[in-house]
Design a protein around this motif. Structure first.
Motif, PDB file in Angstrom:
ATOM      1  N   ARG A 235      34.548   4.454  80.389  1.00  0.00           N
ATOM      2  CA  ARG A 235      35.554   3.373  80.416  1.00  0.00           C
ATOM      3  C   ARG A 235      35.368   2.452  79.209  1.00  0.00           C
ATOM      4  N   GLU A 236      34.123   2.090  78.929  1.00  0.00           N
ATOM      5  CA  GLU A 236      33.843   1.201  77.803  1.00  0.00           C
ATOM      6  C   GLU A 236      34.187   1.858  76.471  1.00  0.00           C
ATOM      7  N   GLU A 237      33.780   3.124  76.315  1.00  0.00           N
ATOM      8  CA  GLU A 237      34.001   3.795  75.034  1.00  0.00           C
ATOM      9  C   GLU A 237      35.474   4.103  74.800  1.00  0.00           C
ATOM     10  N   LEU A 238      36.215   4.426  75.850  1.00  0.00           N
ATOM     11  CA  LEU A 238      37.658   4.618  75.680  1.00  0.00           C
ATOM     12  C   LEU A 238      38.322   3.314  75.265  1.00  0.00           C
ATOM     13  N   GLY A 239      37.802   2.196  75.750  1.00  0.00           N
ATOM     14  CA  GLY A 239      38.310   0.902  75.312  1.00  0.00           C
ATOM     15  C   GLY A 239      38.091   0.706  73.819  1.00  0.00           C
ATOM     16  N   ASP A 240      36.934   1.156  73.323  1.00  0.00           N
ATOM     17  CA  ASP A 240      36.657   1.038  71.890  1.00  0.00           C
ATOM     18  C   ASP A 240      37.584   1.939  71.071  1.00  0.00           C
ATOM     19  N   VAL A 241      37.898   3.128  71.611  1.00  0.00           N
ATOM     20  CA  VAL A 241      38.863   3.996  70.925  1.00  0.00           C
ATOM     21  C   VAL A 241      40.242   3.332  70.908  1.00  0.00           C
ATOM     22  N   LEU A 242      40.634   2.745  72.047  1.00  0.00           N
ATOM     23  CA  LEU A 242      41.923   2.049  72.118  1.00  0.00           C
ATOM     24  C   LEU A 242      41.960   0.873  71.150  1.00  0.00           C
ATOM     25  N   LEU A 243      40.827   0.195  70.989  1.00  0.00           N
ATOM     26  CA  LEU A 243      40.743  -0.896  70.023  1.00  0.00           C
ATOM     27  C   LEU A 243      41.096  -0.405  68.621  1.00  0.00           C
TER      28      LEU A 243
ATOM     29  N   GLU B  47      33.340   7.256  64.786  1.00  0.00           N
ATOM     30  CA  GLU B  47      32.156   6.917  65.582  1.00  0.00           C
ATOM     31  C   GLU B  47      32.538   6.631  67.030  1.00  0.00           C
ATOM     32  N   GLU B  48      33.624   5.894  67.231  1.00  0.00           N
ATOM     33  CA  GLU B  48      34.018   5.555  68.601  1.00  0.00           C
ATOM     34  C   GLU B  48      34.432   6.803  69.378  1.00  0.00           C
ATOM     35  N   VAL B  49      35.093   7.744  68.719  1.00  0.00           N
ATOM     36  CA  VAL B  49      35.470   8.988  69.390  1.00  0.00           C
ATOM     37  C   VAL B  49      34.220   9.764  69.801  1.00  0.00           C
ATOM     38  N   TYR B  50      33.229   9.815  68.912  1.00  0.00           N
ATOM     39  CA  TYR B  50      32.008  10.538  69.251  1.00  0.00           C
ATOM     40  C   TYR B  50      31.230   9.843  70.362  1.00  0.00           C
ATOM     41  N   GLU B  51      31.271   8.529  70.393  1.00  0.00           N
ATOM     42  CA  GLU B  51      30.592   7.821  71.486  1.00  0.00           C
ATOM     43  C   GLU B  51      31.294   8.078  72.818  1.00  0.00           C
ATOM     44  N   ALA B  52      32.626   8.216  72.786  1.00  0.00           N
ATOM     45  CA  ALA B  52      33.355   8.573  74.007  1.00  0.00           C
ATOM     46  C   ALA B  52      32.972   9.979  74.450  1.00  0.00           C
ATOM     47  N   LEU B  53      32.824  10.891  73.486  1.00  0.00           N
ATOM     48  CA  LEU B  53      32.393  12.252  73.820  1.00  0.00           C
ATOM     49  C   LEU B  53      30.991  12.252  74.418  1.00  0.00           C
ATOM     50  N   GLU B  54      30.126  11.395  73.897  1.00  0.00           N
ATOM     51  CA  GLU B  54      28.767  11.298  74.431  1.00  0.00           C
ATOM     52  C   GLU B  54      28.797  10.824  75.883  1.00  0.00           C
ATOM     53  N   ALA B  55      29.668   9.866  76.179  1.00  0.00           N
ATOM     54  CA  ALA B  55      29.800   9.390  77.565  1.00  0.00           C
ATOM     55  C   ALA B  55      30.329  10.502  78.461  1.00  0.00           C
ATOM     56  N   LEU B  56      31.278  11.293  77.934  1.00  0.00           N
ATOM     57  CA  LEU B  56      31.784  12.437  78.691  1.00  0.00           C
ATOM     58  C   LEU B  56      30.673  13.429  78.993  1.00  0.00           C
ATOM     59  N   ASP B  57      29.866  13.740  77.971  1.00  0.00           N
ATOM     60  CA  ASP B  57      28.788  14.705  78.155  1.00  0.00           C
ATOM     61  C   ASP B  57      27.774  14.208  79.175  1.00  0.00           C
TER      62      ASP B  57
ATOM     63  N   HIS C   3      42.692   0.593  56.452  1.00  0.00           N
ATOM     64  CA  HIS C   3      42.664   1.834  57.235  1.00  0.00           C
ATOM     65  C   HIS C   3      41.480   2.700  56.826  1.00  0.00           C
ATOM     66  N   GLN C   4      41.172   2.727  55.539  1.00  0.00           N
ATOM     67  CA  GLN C   4      40.091   3.589  55.061  1.00  0.00           C
ATOM     68  C   GLN C   4      38.712   3.042  55.406  1.00  0.00           C
ATOM     69  N   THR C   5      38.531   1.722  55.324  1.00  0.00           N
ATOM     70  CA  THR C   5      37.205   1.180  55.654  1.00  0.00           C
ATOM     71  C   THR C   5      36.889   1.335  57.136  1.00  0.00           C
ATOM     72  N   LEU C   6      37.931   1.440  57.969  1.00  0.00           N
ATOM     73  CA  LEU C   6      37.717   1.599  59.410  1.00  0.00           C
ATOM     74  C   LEU C   6      37.703   3.067  59.834  1.00  0.00           C
ATOM     75  N   ARG C   7      37.837   3.980  58.873  1.00  0.00           N
ATOM     76  CA  ARG C   7      37.868   5.403  59.203  1.00  0.00           C
ATOM     77  C   ARG C   7      36.603   5.838  59.936  1.00  0.00           C
ATOM     78  N   SER C   8      35.438   5.436  59.408  1.00  0.00           N
ATOM     79  CA  SER C   8      34.176   5.851  60.030  1.00  0.00           C
ATOM     80  C   SER C   8      34.021   5.240  61.417  1.00  0.00           C
ATOM     81  N   ALA C   9      34.548   4.024  61.618  1.00  0.00           N
ATOM     82  CA  ALA C   9      34.466   3.384  62.932  1.00  0.00           C
ATOM     83  C   ALA C   9      35.275   4.162  63.966  1.00  0.00           C
TER      84      ALA C   9
END
Length: 398
Positions: free
Chosen positions: A194-202, A176-186, A167-173
């Motif tokens: 759609r792609e970035e929300l999939g990465d968040v769901l992953l 990062e995925e949340v910020y990439e989704a925000l970038e797509a929103l902006d 869980h801790q090693t994937l914390r930064s991932a």
């Protein structure tokens, strides 16, 4: 059971098209029954509130069990093939093999789902459409396939890199995925979103599978918890509570959150509790300001908020050393975050958009310097200011 359905079932069984031990039978009229959209009386649905379309309700739950073969039957006139094709395409892939069987002559017509909408039905009194079971690995539009992929990666003979993560090693991932989704929103890029929300769901699925294997919780627990919480915190939608405006919704929300904490034997010692430490500083500042305002610690008028911003700016100017300047800059930024709340502006979003504007305009200035055969560092301030004004005018005109 009707004689027509009996004939169709017997014919399908005789040809080995269905397994009587694992099958579902649908009358086509029932399957294609229109979804009644509830009439809005006090709150219009999101798409209409935003003024971008007309609300179409989803089909919940999806009627077909995709992992079990289906026999859809009825009179030929009842088969709206385009509508049926649209329904099946929600979950089944275009290449999925189907079989049409007609009575009384028991003709069999094989076809792919992609062909169903444009198929011309021959003369017959009734027919059955046989939809074979969808293998889990082919159920590309179902959440179970995602879970299957994740369990394979983290299970026996899975990915040697994935099984070494925590869980801790994937914390930064996750961050990062949340910020990439925000970038797509902006950017307003719906395909990228759609792609970035999939990465968040992953990330949600991976953390949930790790927790399941460790005996803590499962993805089902996550889904149950969030759905139960939303129902509990929206008694004005799922219960009988009446609300007058969005402000009352927020007040009720905070009161219900307090009830949830009390049920867990917890209380918040401060009105400012509950702001995640990992939030970006500006977003955290606005969250703290919002909570303190809700607690009653606030200015009486927006003019006082403006005065506070001006006061903090003056104190930055008056600061005599770097330590004092840092403190006063922080106070100024907090005052601006408070002002943003009063102006009903999300400060974090405003700054992200300002960053994007700055980047676009700066890149135009860089390009103009190149067009003049110069490096930016060799240009005069007057030149750069003029190019900046041109870049600003260009972006404002878009």
């Amino acid at each position: 059971m009707s004689a027509t359905l009996t004939a169709l079932l017997n014919a399908a069984l005789a040809r080995g098209l269905i397994d009587p031990a694992a099958m579902q039978v649908w009358a086509v009229e029932q399957l294609l029954q229109p979804i009644a959209a509830p009439m809005a009386t006090t709150v219009v649905p999101w798409v209409e509130q935003q003024g971008i379309g007309v609300y179409q309700p989803p089909r919940l739950p999806y009627p077909l069990a995709t992992h079990v073969s289906a026999l859809i039957w009825g009179k030929v006139a009842a088969f709206d093939l385009p509508a049926l094709a649209t329904l099946l395409a929600e979950r089944y892939p275009p290449h999925h093999s189907l079989t049409l069987m007609l009575v009384p002559d028991e003709r069999v017509v094989p076809l792919a789902l992609a062909e169903l909408a444009t198929t011309v039905l021959p003369a017959a009194s009734a027919l059955a459409l046989i939809v074979p079971a969808l293998a889990l690995e082919d159920d590309r539009r179902g959440i179970d396939r995602l879970r299957w992929v994740i369990t394979r990666l983290l299970g026996p003979d899975g990915c040697p890199w994935d099984v070494r993560q925590t869980h801790q090693t994937l914390r930064s991932a996750l961050l990062e995925e949340v910020y990439e989704a925000l970038e797509a929103l902006d950017a307003g890029d719906m395909a990228l979103l759609r792609e970035e929300l999939g990465d968040v769901l992953l990330q949600v699925a991976v953390h949930s599978e790790m927790a399941r294997q460790a005996g803590h919780f499962s993805l089902e627990d996550v889904v149950q918890h969030v759905a139960d919480k939303l129902v509990f915190r929206h008694p004005h939608v799922f219960g009988t509570t009446a609300v007058a405006d969005p402000g009352q919704v927020l007040r009720n929300w905070e009161a219900l959150k307090a009830q949830e904490l009390a049920a867990k034997g917890k209380t918040r010692s401060s009105a400012l509790d509950g702001v995640p430490a990992a939030l970006p500083a500006l977003a955290a500042a606005q969250a703290l300001a919002r909570k303190s305002i809700r607690a009653g610690f606030t200015w009486a008028t927006i003019e006082q908020v403006w005065a506070k911003v001006e006061e903090e700016l003056a104190e930055v100017r008056a600061a005599s050393n770097s330590t004092a300047q840092m403190a006063e800059i922080g106070d100024l930024l907090f005052a601006i975050a408070t002002l943003a709340h009063w102006l009903h502006i999300d400060a974090e979003t405003a700054l992200r958009e300002a960053n994007l504007r700055y980047k676009r305009r700066f890149q135009v200035v860089e390009q103009m310097a190149v067009e003049h055969g110069r490096a930016l560092r060799d240009c005069t301030l007057d030149e750069m200011i003029a190019w900046w004004a041109a870049a600003k005018a260009r972006s404002d005109g878009q």
